[in-house]
Design a protein around this motif. Structure first.
Motif, PDB file in Angstrom:
ATOM      1  N   ALA A  59       0.745  -1.132   0.159  1.00  0.00           N
ATOM      2  CA  ALA A  59      -0.125   0.005   0.048  1.00  0.00           C
ATOM      3  C   ALA A  59       0.852   1.239  -0.121  1.00  0.00           C
ATOM      4  N   SER A  60       2.151   1.287   0.545  1.00  0.00           N
ATOM      5  CA  SER A  60       2.901   2.468   0.491  1.00  0.00           C
ATOM      6  C   SER A  60       3.122   3.105  -0.626  1.00  0.00           C
ATOM      7  N   PRO A  61       3.289   2.605  -1.894  1.00  0.00           N
ATOM      8  CA  PRO A  61       3.444   3.487  -3.075  1.00  0.00           C
ATOM      9  C   PRO A  61       2.334   4.639  -3.289  1.00  0.00           C
ATOM     10  N   HIS A  62       1.155   4.191  -2.952  1.00  0.00           N
ATOM     11  CA  HIS A  62       0.134   4.944  -2.982  1.00  0.00           C
ATOM     12  C   HIS A  62       0.143   6.477  -2.020  1.00  0.00           C
ATOM     13  N   PHE A  63       0.792   6.147  -0.768  1.00  0.00           N
ATOM     14  CA  PHE A  63       0.838   7.104   0.227  1.00  0.00           C
ATOM     15  C   PHE A  63       2.275   8.076  -0.098  1.00  0.00           C
ATOM     16  N   ILE A  64       2.956   7.408  -0.970  1.00  0.00           N
ATOM     17  CA  ILE A  64       4.469   8.182  -1.021  1.00  0.00           C
ATOM     18  C   ILE A  64       4.219   9.063  -2.421  1.00  0.00           C
ATOM     19  N   TYR A  65       3.508   8.536  -3.420  1.00  0.00           N
ATOM     20  CA  TYR A  65       3.360   9.002  -4.876  1.00  0.00           C
ATOM     21  C   TYR A  65       1.918   9.631  -4.958  1.00  0.00           C
ATOM     22  N   GLY A  66       1.097   9.245  -4.185  1.00  0.00           N
ATOM     23  CA  GLY A  66      -0.307   9.757  -4.316  1.00  0.00           C
ATOM     24  C   GLY A  66      -1.175   9.326  -5.488  1.00  0.00           C
ATOM     25  N   ALA A  67      -2.044   9.969  -5.874  1.00  0.00           N
ATOM     26  CA  ALA A  67      -3.123   9.378  -7.043  1.00  0.00           C
ATOM     27  C   ALA A  67      -2.592   9.409  -8.360  1.00  0.00           C
ATOM     28  N   GLN A  91       9.857  15.006 -19.734  1.00  0.00           N
ATOM     29  CA  GLN A  91      10.410  13.760 -19.047  1.00  0.00           C
ATOM     30  C   GLN A  91       9.562  13.366 -17.849  1.00  0.00           C
ATOM     31  N   ALA A  92       9.051  12.394 -17.937  1.00  0.00           N
ATOM     32  CA  ALA A  92       8.049  11.836 -16.750  1.00  0.00           C
ATOM     33  C   ALA A  92       9.128  11.245 -15.326  1.00  0.00           C
ATOM     34  N   ALA A  93       8.564  11.498 -14.327  1.00  0.00           N
ATOM     35  CA  ALA A  93       9.074  11.206 -13.077  1.00  0.00           C
ATOM     36  C   ALA A  93       9.379   9.551 -13.037  1.00  0.00           C
ATOM     37  N   SER A  94      10.579   9.238 -12.658  1.00  0.00           N
ATOM     38  CA  SER A  94      10.834   7.840 -12.735  1.00  0.00           C
ATOM     39  C   SER A  94       9.979   7.059 -12.031  1.00  0.00           C
ATOM     40  N   GLN A  95       9.479   5.843 -12.694  1.00  0.00           N
ATOM     41  CA  GLN A  95       8.813   4.796 -12.161  1.00  0.00           C
ATOM     42  C   GLN A  95       9.167   3.666 -11.545  1.00  0.00           C
ATOM     43  N   TRP A  96      10.779   3.586 -11.526  1.00  0.00           N
ATOM     44  CA  TRP A  96      11.208   2.473 -11.123  1.00  0.00           C
ATOM     45  C   TRP A  96      11.266   2.423  -9.698  1.00  0.00           C
ATOM     46  N   ALA A  97      11.334   3.412  -8.870  1.00  0.00           N
ATOM     47  CA  ALA A  97      11.032   3.607  -7.424  1.00  0.00           C
ATOM     48  C   ALA A  97       9.762   2.645  -6.756  1.00  0.00           C
ATOM     49  N   PRO A  98       8.755   3.014  -7.362  1.00  0.00           N
ATOM     50  CA  PRO A  98       7.375   1.973  -6.971  1.00  0.00           C
ATOM     51  C   PRO A  98       7.491   0.480  -7.191  1.00  0.00           C
ATOM     52  N   ILE A 149      -9.506   6.279  -7.201  1.00  0.00           N
ATOM     53  CA  ILE A 149      -8.234   6.156  -6.463  1.00  0.00           C
ATOM     54  C   ILE A 149      -8.003   7.000  -5.391  1.00  0.00           C
ATOM     55  N   ASP A 150      -8.496   8.163  -5.800  1.00  0.00           N
ATOM     56  CA  ASP A 150      -8.728   9.143  -4.508  1.00  0.00           C
ATOM     57  C   ASP A 150     -10.196   9.340  -3.993  1.00  0.00           C
ATOM     58  N   PRO A 151     -10.677   8.618  -3.124  1.00  0.00           N
ATOM     59  CA  PRO A 151     -12.477   8.588  -2.851  1.00  0.00           C
ATOM     60  C   PRO A 151     -12.633   9.945  -2.552  1.00  0.00           C
ATOM     61  N   GLN A 152     -11.735  10.884  -2.087  1.00  0.00           N
ATOM     62  CA  GLN A 152     -12.413  12.366  -1.792  1.00  0.00           C
ATOM     63  C   GLN A 152     -12.517  13.232  -2.891  1.00  0.00           C
ATOM     64  N   LEU A 153     -12.208  12.586  -4.085  1.00  0.00           N
ATOM     65  CA  LEU A 153     -12.317  13.549  -5.384  1.00  0.00           C
ATOM     66  C   LEU A 153     -13.374  13.087  -6.321  1.00  0.00           C
ATOM     67  N   LYS A 154     -14.123  13.775  -6.886  1.00  0.00           N
ATOM     68  CA  LYS A 154     -15.191  13.478  -7.963  1.00  0.00           C
ATOM     69  C   LYS A 154     -14.727  13.209  -9.541  1.00  0.00           C
TER      70      LYS A 154
END
Length: 623
Positions: A95-103, A139-146, A211-216
């Motif tokens: 679950a941690s990648p969501h809390f680190i990188y967000g939606a 250039q997109a942020a690196s996706q290797w960390a997650p 993915i972010d339940p608070q948003l519509k």
């Protein structure tokens, strides 16, 4: 309940093992149910997600045999509790990648709260439209960390699974009588199946939330761009694992009833167990004994080939349903985890009843395993024929070539944003259809105009056809999806009916002192040859039939559309070939299992036990 009745009184050890196994299955089925969402969120190719999924098999390979041999002589319930605690850490890391990188930016752009004029306002420049100039490549942020974080989580889980599988099954079998084993194994397997059912159901429920339940969100969960709350279930699973570990820690090393049976064992068995010491040389001797055991060897080879062919269905079935029959991630996950697993449960219970009532011989059980393989091959061949023409038409489109009508539109880095033309053809994006403008109606729906690729096939009505609406064209594959689901339920039922028999063969074909080690070693071999390479191979095959990649400056990202027809033929025919090859090895199991003892009534005479003792003692003196 009287002896011999069905269902049996399940021993406490079996109940504990089954319950904990259900929680483990719940976690891994939840991962399988959310894997397509993870691919979209972190732009992961399927071969990479396949590599992530085998992280637990790699660690299992490195630890299973040693843990099964050494920890099997210790306090097994406490070791199993440790394994569950490790699985709790695994769930938390998942679950941690969501809390680190967000939606993620792609998901946020599709919500009302993050609407901005540069993206949705028709009067502003839209990057999804046909552009006369080459857009800047950001250039997109690196996706290797997650990706690394997810792999580490899977790797850690394999250690917990090693402790749980090798010790839990032997603990359950040792703390029950052989006469109750068939019914107990089938009922415990039934209870364990509730885990994957709840895991897929949990995934289905979580994926219905954004993915972010608070948003519509601006799109529905039927849209292929929908990203569900994949991370939510991992929090729930972490709590479940921790509570289960605490209660399992309280179990005794040996149940009183099992201790009483052990004390009544004959002197020969007592001496045989006393000869077993915790040393590497003894472990090597165990390997030699198992290598000479033809039933053990042939059964493992048959399992290796079966698992290699069937692993992609365990991992990628929700993805297969999404791509082949255009169903939502939630629907695909629910179908996999509830309806299909109900038939698996029925197959396990029925086989347990038959084995308990009629007590078939080891040969009969081995023969049924071979028949299960043949039925499985026939069912998989049916998968080849169950295609959806509308889906094949939609996903057979490839990105525009340099000499096409969009050659000057620079669509290389335009993200997947499907539109539907009046010809009922779905285009990858407005740019890929050559659209140069758009309009918004009072309901906020977009209509793209000036789409030169749409009218190119009908010169007479070119101006009337050059428009498209936002979203993919409707595709009706529900009938084909139901047929596929029916065949899958049949295969689940047949496959599960051989599970109890196969497990009994694995437990009874080795001596009691080798039981934990044999299970651990078998798990290592199957992991190396099947569970590790199979997801990677079939993930690579999935990627090889991708026609639309979510390309960025740094990588190809995840796949959005596949050549479904070619993919359907390749995956199913290859899987059927492996399983068919495995059926021949079951013939070898059938031939050599003629003297294998399954039930208490078949116990060998005491002189045979003494002979086994003498052989083991002689072997030890020579070494």
């Amino acid at each position: 309940m009287r002896n011999g009745s069905y269902p049996p009184q399940i021993p406490y050890a079996a109940l504990a093992y089954s319950r904990v196994h259900a929680y483990k299955g719940m976690a891994f089925s939840y991962f399988n149910g959310t894997i397509t969402t993870l691919e979209k969120r972190y732009k992961i190719p399927t071969k990479t997600s396949g590599l992530i999924s085998v992280g637990n098999d790699i660690s299992t390979t490195l630890t299973c045999a040693f843990l099964g041999y050494y920890a099997g002589r210790g306090h097994r319930p406490r070791y199993i509790a440790l394994g569950l605690f490790i699985l709790a850490i695994f769930c938390l890391l998942m679950a941690s990648p969501h809390f680190i990188y967000g939606a993620g930016e792609d998901a946020l752009k599709l919500t009302h709260e993050y609407v901005n004029t540069s993206y949705f306002n028709a009067t502003q420049e839209d990057p999804t439209l046909c552009q006369s100039r080459l857009p800047d490549c950001v250039q997109a942020a690196s996706q290797w960390a997650p990706i690394i974080l997810l792999f580490v989580a899977q790797f850690i889980s394999g250690i917990g699974c090693s402790l749980f599988y090798t010790l839990g099954l032997s603990y359950m079998d040792d703390n029950s009588t052989k006469s109750k084993s068939p019914a107990m194994l089938s009922w415990s397997a039934f209870l364990r199946m509730l885990g994957p059912a709840f895991g897929y159901s949990l995934a289905s429920v979580c994926l219905r939330f954004y993915i972010d339940p608070q948003l519509k969100p601006l799109i529905s969960n039927e849209d292929s761009r929908w990203l569900g709350a994949w991370w939510l279930g991992w929090i729930i699973l972490t709590i479940i694992m921790l509570i289960s570990a605490f209660f399992l820690y309280l179990f005794p090393k040996e149940l009183p009833s099992a201790r009483a049976r052990r004390l009544k064992a004959n002197e020969a068995d007592a001496v045989v167990h006393s000869l077993t010491e915790l040393s590497l040389s003894d472990m090597l001797q165990s390997v030699k004994r198992l290598a000479k055991n033809k039933v053990y060897v042939y059964n493992n080879i048959a399992s290796i080939l079966y698992f290699f062919g069937y692993t992609p269905y365990w991992i990628f079935t929700p993805k297969y349903i999404e791509t082949q029959y255009q169903q939502s991630a939630s629907t695909a996950t629910m179908a996999t985890g509830t309806v299909a697993l109900a038939f698996s449960a029925a197959g396990v219970l029925l086989s347990g009843y038959v084995i308990s009532k009629y007590k078939p011989s080891a040969r009969a059980m081995a023969a049924w395993n071979g028949i299960v393989d043949i039925f499985t091959v026939m069912g998989i061949l049916c998968y080849v024929l169950i295609g959806c023409a509308d889906s094949d038409k939609t996903t057979s489109m490839s990105p525009s070539t340099p000499d096409s009508c969009t050659a000057s539109c620079h669509c290389e880095y335009v993200h997947y944003a499907p539109i539907c033309g009046p010809d009922n053809v779905t285009y990858i994006s407005a740019c890929h259809a050559g659209c140069n403008s758009k309009l918004k109606d009072e309901l906020g729906r977009l209509t793209y105009t000036g789409c030169k690729c749409i009218g190119a096939i009908d010169i007479a009505n070119v101006t009337e056809l050059q428009y498209a609406r936002q979203g993919p064209c409707p595709v009706d594959c529900y009938k084909q999806f139901l047929i596929f689901l029916g065949v899958m339920c049949f295969l689940k039922f047949v496959g599960a009916s051989g599970r109890t028999a196969n497990l009994l063969l694995a437990l009874r074909c080795v001596s009691s002192e080798d039981k934990s080690f044999a299970l651990g070693l078998g798990n290592v071999i199957v992991s190396i040859v099947s569970f590790i390479p199979s997801p990677i191979l079939f993930g690579w095959i999935l990627d090889s039939y991708c026609v639309v990649w979510g390309k960025t400056c740094g990588s190809k990202g995840n796949c959005w559309l596949y050549d479904t027809k070619s993919l359907r033929y390749t995956i199913n025919l290859l899987a059927a070939a492996f399983i068919f090859a495995g059926s021949f090895w079951n013939i070898g199991v059938w031939y050599h299992a003629k003297d294998l003892q399954i039930f208490d009534e078949e116990i060998k005479p005491k002189k045979d036990s003494q002979l086994e003792l003498n052989e083991l003692s002689s072997e030890r003196k020579q070494n």
